[in-house]
Design an enzyme around this catalytic site. Structure first.
Site, PDB file in Angstrom:
ATOM      1  CG  ASP A  93      -2.194   0.814   0.963  1.00 28.42           C
ATOM      2  OD1 ASP A  93      -2.593   0.950  -0.206  1.00 28.42           O
ATOM      3  OD2 ASP A  93      -2.782   1.315   1.939  1.00 28.42           O
ATOM      4  CG  ASP A 117      -7.477  -2.967  14.953  1.00 25.83           C
ATOM      5  OD1 ASP A 117      -8.172  -1.987  15.291  1.00 25.83           O
ATOM      6  OD2 ASP A 117      -6.298  -3.093  15.284  1.00 25.83           O
TER       7      ASP A 117
END
Length: 1059
Positions: free
Chosen positions: A370, A717
């Protein structure tokens, strides 16, 4: 003799229909001959026709008496459910599929005459008439014709009339059997009614959501067979055991004492405060009560995690489960997420992931790069590391398959002292080191210089089609966001050397494809042969190179099904060719970021929705770039998913463990053993384990159902774990160190990390309708998630406690009373001692030991209790600074969506799907990029595609220096408070106990901030050499000696009292 084979039947078998030689012959021969004739149409056997004997008549009276006694005893046992046998005449209703293998029903009876050919039991199982026999069997048993033995030809042998009982006895037995069947039916009806009532009660308590209802529809599939449908066992398979390691009664009693004692304490404090006449004392005491009550609520909320301390212990392995269920290993995709980590760390993590002990054909490793710009050199380094590690594993397997390097096994009498075995193991280990060195050398040489021996190739000119394809591939607007068709791949594999070199220098992303083509060339094998002739290589030969063939598939798309997370992808797949050597499939994936990239969540969702389908893999693993898994990571985690028949288990989390952090050398509290120990275990016992962002295995379907990783928070998360719980899924925690990572060792990076975590907690707290969550999860699970989100809002209490010693030492404002005995009994014990006692009892409790573990369970040291308090003071300023960033991001999000906070929160939690992207099995051919996009990219104005700028240490230090100021200010304030208390101790004898409390309070704060101050002042990139937290004990000793000196030395330094 096997019944499946032809041959004689033994005498005592159910297929031998016996009759006596006396008065029973006339009544039984007809029925037995008819049945034997009808069933014997399809099969054959030898006839048993013994001659009649007059001595057979002597057996009748004795055998009738013996048989009646035996049948009565078996009938009683069978009616009580203890005995279920098929070898008695009482077993009328047993249905075994029409089998003739029903045991012995003629034991001790004489052999009748005139028996025709009888069928074998094995062949009678699969006949077409068995279904009809099953349907007609109950009716024929109740019919009068069965009493006289006039049954049809399809009747089974065990329904024949027993020649040893009379008609009245037969009627009585039939009546008893009918009553028994009616009783069984009534019991089944009662059980069904009770189950229906239980279901109604459970549905009234908790109504299933639409996602749960839709989820249960695709549970009953052919490939999701349970243990009962495969091996026919009624008992549920036990995969793991939940073992509590601390007494719940003692724990609950201690917590009850804590709560009740605090209630009395606050009541006493409030009464004492209301009687104060001094305005300063009254105001300060009211403020102190509020702060203490907030701390009490935070402690009670945190202790709620310890109410059910249990650990999960596996009792079976993955291989045992798959062997019982007769299934293959499931396909697992392991995603390694990277953003700005060094390529060396990413390569080490990828190497350990691809080397896990799991079948290679069922393992798929993906690197999700990324980085900001695909033209950046970091991305090329990551791609090269993927290819290097894939080729390393492939070549290593090829070498081991060609060369047998296993040591010879010697028996004990040949090698009683183990000298030969030890020597063989040393030779084997040294041989493996040589093989690894040779493979590593060849890969490095091959990757750096892939054009050796070009002159050995026969030169030829490229045709027009080849030149056109080269020009097309070198077009910057067309590659690498494109897909290779099959014809293009075949053309590229047949390119000339000049064309391959032209493509090599055109784009770095085509080099793995070219190297896979070059490895198949003859001059590469000739090069290895020359080295072998020169004795430079011992194990890497041409045969191993021929087996280690691999193919590279270039894929990329400009048009994506879900364009919110990517505007184009670069995907390069490394796969082995058809052959005996199989290596795990590897994939390098890079996306072109949209204006709102969603960071790590968008990176994972791009791989989940845009670059994979349901048929690709069943389970999904997530690893950060610095987390290296154990070889048995998958084998230790996957068994949990097979204990969940309803497929309600969404993921299994494992702890984080850092190799560069030790219990005593952890001044920044990275270990966090309290959270990864009893907190995670307590939540997991209630199916509410949080997701920590890495070291977890997901079932793909639940993650797909909720729309992937959640957005609108930097801590995606924790947000995703809460969403899965609200959607009705379970999550468990396996407390075994199976992944080892590295933690930031300097204060600057640690404060940035903690600030990001706190910002995410503020965002989740603001975007969560807690009333709706309580209705979905219940009080306990709601408090679990609230405890994970509320800690940044408790940080001001740390500042108040840090500034209180100076205020009390200057104005001599008492906390409660001046009597130390009352303060200790009423204040110290409930507020400070009892929570630490509860934590210490749970943290130091002995865990159940599990044999066969691959890694140790996290053991909580005594210093971990102090680390939790230390970080509470040390990160207080960082947590408060995160309020502004979290609130600003929420306001920006609400303005962009033009919706209220409550409506956005309800929409975010009630939706069952973010978006349903449709991923095609075959990647579509891309088109040319629009000119506007190219101009925007070349100008560098596109925010998401700006070139990556390395961090400037000086600017980062100035930018983050404000995060160090709160710790430094608190440290200085408490030093002044301690000096003031020491000086006033000899001046104001009436306030001596208050000053002692003030000095102890300030010392406690200094103790907590001790490890942060040197690191903040030094601004070092390395960890401060803080050898042990027990050095603070020496400081306590010196301060006590100093107090004693001031008590006995006649020196009084008086400071005038302020106010």
């Amino acid at each position: 003799m096997d019944r499946n084979e032809g041959g004689d039947f033994p005498i005592n078998t159910p297929n031998n229909i016996n009759s006596s030689g006396g008065s029973y012959n006339n009544s039984m021969n007809n029925s037995s001959n008819n049945i034997g004739r009808d069933i014997g149409n399809n099969q054959s056997s030898r006839n048993l026709k013994p001659k009649p004997s007059q001595s057979n008549l002597k057996w009748i009276a004795r055998d009738l008496k013996k048989k009646s006694v035996r049948k009565d005893s078996e009938r009683k046992l069978k009616s009580s459910g203890v005995l279920k046998k098929k070898n008695t005449v009482m077993d009328f209703g047993e249905d075994d599929g029409g089998s003739g293998d029903d045991g012995n029903i003629t034991e001790g009876l004489p052999i009748s005459e005139g028996m025709d050919d009888l069928p074998s039991s094995s062949n009678s199982r699969g006949g077409s008439g068995n279904d009809e026999q099953k349907k007609q069997f109950p009716k024929e048993m109740n019919s009068p014709s069965s009493e006289y033995g006039t049954t049809s030809g399809g009747q089974r042998f065990d329904t024949l009339v027993d020649p040893d009982i009379s008609l009245a006895e037969m009627e009585e037995k039939m009546r008893q059997h009918k009553v028994y069947q009616e009783q069984q039916q009534q019991q089944q009806q009662q059980q069904q009614q009770q189950k229906q009532k239980d279901k109604e009660l459970s549905s009234q308590k908790k109504k299933p959501s639409s996602m749960q209802l839709s989820k249960k529809k695709h549970v009953a599939k052919e490939d999701s067979e349970t243990l009962e449908t495969i091996i026919g066992e009624e008992k549920k398979e036990v995969v793991f055991e939940v073992k509590p390691y601390f007494s719940h009664a003692i724990l609950q009693a201690t917590m009850a004492v804590f709560l009740i004692w605090n209630i009395f304490y606050f009541a006493y404090r409030a009464g004492w405060t209301m009687n104060r006449t001094d305005y300063i004392t009254f105001s300060y005491s009211i403020l102190f009560i509020i702060v203490e009550f907030i701390s009490f609520l935070g402690s009670a909320l945190h202790l709620n995690n310890f109410t059910n301390p249990c650990t999960f212990v596996l009792v079976v392995t993955l291989e045992q489960i798959l062997a019982k269920r007769r299934k293959k290993h499931p396909t697992v995709m392991m995603y390694v997420c990277t953003y700005k980590e060094p390529p060396s760390i990413v390569s080490r993590t990828f190497r350990t992931a691809i080397s896990m002990d799991y079948p290679s054909e069922n393992l798929w490793i993906g690197l999700l790069d990324d980085s900001v710009n695909y033209r950046e050199s970091r991305g090329w380094a990551h791609l090269q590391s993927v290819e290097k590690n894939f080729l390393y594993v492939l070549l290593q397997k090829a070498v081991y398959s060609v060369h047998n390097i296993r040591p010879p096994v010697t028996s004990q009498h040949e090698d009683p002292h183990g000298i030969l075995n030890e020597t063989s193991s040393k030779i084997e280990s040294s041989t493996k080191e040589v093989i690894e060195a040779e493979v590593q050398w060849f890969i490095e040489y091959f990757l750096l210089n892939s054009w050796f021996g070009v002159g050995q190739e026969i030169p030829r000119d490229a045709d027009d089609a080849e030149r056109a394809l080269i020009a097309k591939l070198r077009d910057d607007n067309f590659s690498p966001y494109r897909t290779f068709t099959k014809s293009e791949s075949e053309k590229i594999s047949n390119f000339t050397i000049d064309s391959l070199q032209s493509l090599w220098h055109g784009s770095a992303f085509f080099r793995p494809l070219i190297r896979s083509i070059l490895l198949k060339k003859d001059y590469v094998r000739n090069f290895v042969s020359e080295l072998n002739n020169q004795h430079r290589l011992r194990f890497l030969n041409t045969e191993a190179l021929a087996m280690a063939q691999y193919q590279v598939l270039m894929m990329g798309r400009q048009e994506l099904p879900w364009d919110e997370i990517s505007s184009g992808n670069v995907r390069i797949d490394f796969d082995t060719c058809d052959g005996p050597i199989v290596s795990p499939k590897c994939t390098y994936l890079r996306r072109r970021k949209p204006p709102i990239p969603h960071n790590k969540a968008g990176n994972i969702n791009n791989a989940l929705f845009n670059e994979s389908t349901k048929a690709d893999y069943e389970f999904l693993g997530l690893l950060d770039a610095d987390q290296q898994p154990h070889p048995d990571f998958l084998k230790r985690v996957l068994p949990y998913f097979y204990s969940d028949e309803g497929q309600d288990l969404a993921f299994v989390q494992t702890p984080q463990f850092f190799s560069n952090i030790y219990p005593v050398d952890d001044p920044l509290g990275h270990r966090n053993m309290e959270f990864y120990g009893p907190v995670m275990e307590g939540r997991s016992a209630n199916n509410a384990c949080p997701f920590v962002g890495t070291n977890a295995i997901f079932r793909r379907q639940p993650l797909y159902d909720i729309g992937g990783i959640m957005y609108n928070s930097v801590t995606e998360d924790m947000y995703t774990g809460m969403k899965l719980q609200v959607s009705g899924y379970k999550s468990w925690y396996h407390n075994e160190v199976l992944v080892v990572g590295t933690a930031p060792v300097d204060l600057k990076e640690t404060l940035e990390q903690r600030k990001r975590w706190a910002q995410g907690a503020v965002e989740i707290f603001s975007l969560t309708p807690w009333g709706y969550i309580r209705g979905k999860l219940g009080w306990r699970k709601m408090l679990y998630n609230l405890d994970s989100c509320i800690y940044p809002f408790l940080s001001p209490t740390a500042f108040f406690y840090g500034a209180s010693p100076l205020i009390m030492s200057i104005w001599t404002v008492p906390i409660v009373v001046k009597d130390p005995i009352i303060f200790i009994l009423v204040g110290m014990i409930p507020v400070m001692v009892l929570p630490r006692v509860i934590q210490y009892m749970i943290l130091r409790a002995k865990r159940p030991y599990e044999a066969g573990k691959s890694g140790p369970s996290l053991w909580v040291e005594a210093t971990d209790l102090w680390r939790a308090e230390q970080t509470f003071f040390g990160f207080a300023g960082t947590y408060i600074s995160s309020w502004r960033e979290g609130s600003a991001s929420i306001v920006k999000l609400l303005k962009a969506r033009k919706i209220s906070r409550h409506k956005l929160a309800m929409w975010n939690w009630k939706r069952d799907f973010v978006k349903k992207p449709v991923v095609c099995e075959v990647f579509r051919q891309t088109k040319l990029v629009n000119e506007n996009d190219n101009a925007q990219e070349s100008s560098g104005k596109h925010k998401a595609e700006q070139s990556f700028r390395t961090s400037n240490k000086e600017s980062d230090t100035i930018k983050n220096s404000r995060l160090f100021l709160p710790n430094i200010i608190l440290f200085v304030v408490n030093i002044l408070a301690m000096m003031s208390a020491v000086l006033r101790f000899n001046c104001f004898q009436n306030d001596m106990w208050l000053l002692v409390v003030v000095a102890g309070f300030s010392f406690s704060t200094l103790w907590h901030l001790w490890s942060f101050i040197p690191m903040a002042l030094r601004q070092s990139e390395k960890q401060w050499p803080y050898a042990s937290s027990y050095h603070a004990h020496n400081i306590v000793l010196f301060l006590v000696l100093g107090f004693l000196v001031l008590l006995f030395v006649d020196v009084k330094v008086c400071i005038p009292r302020v106010g």
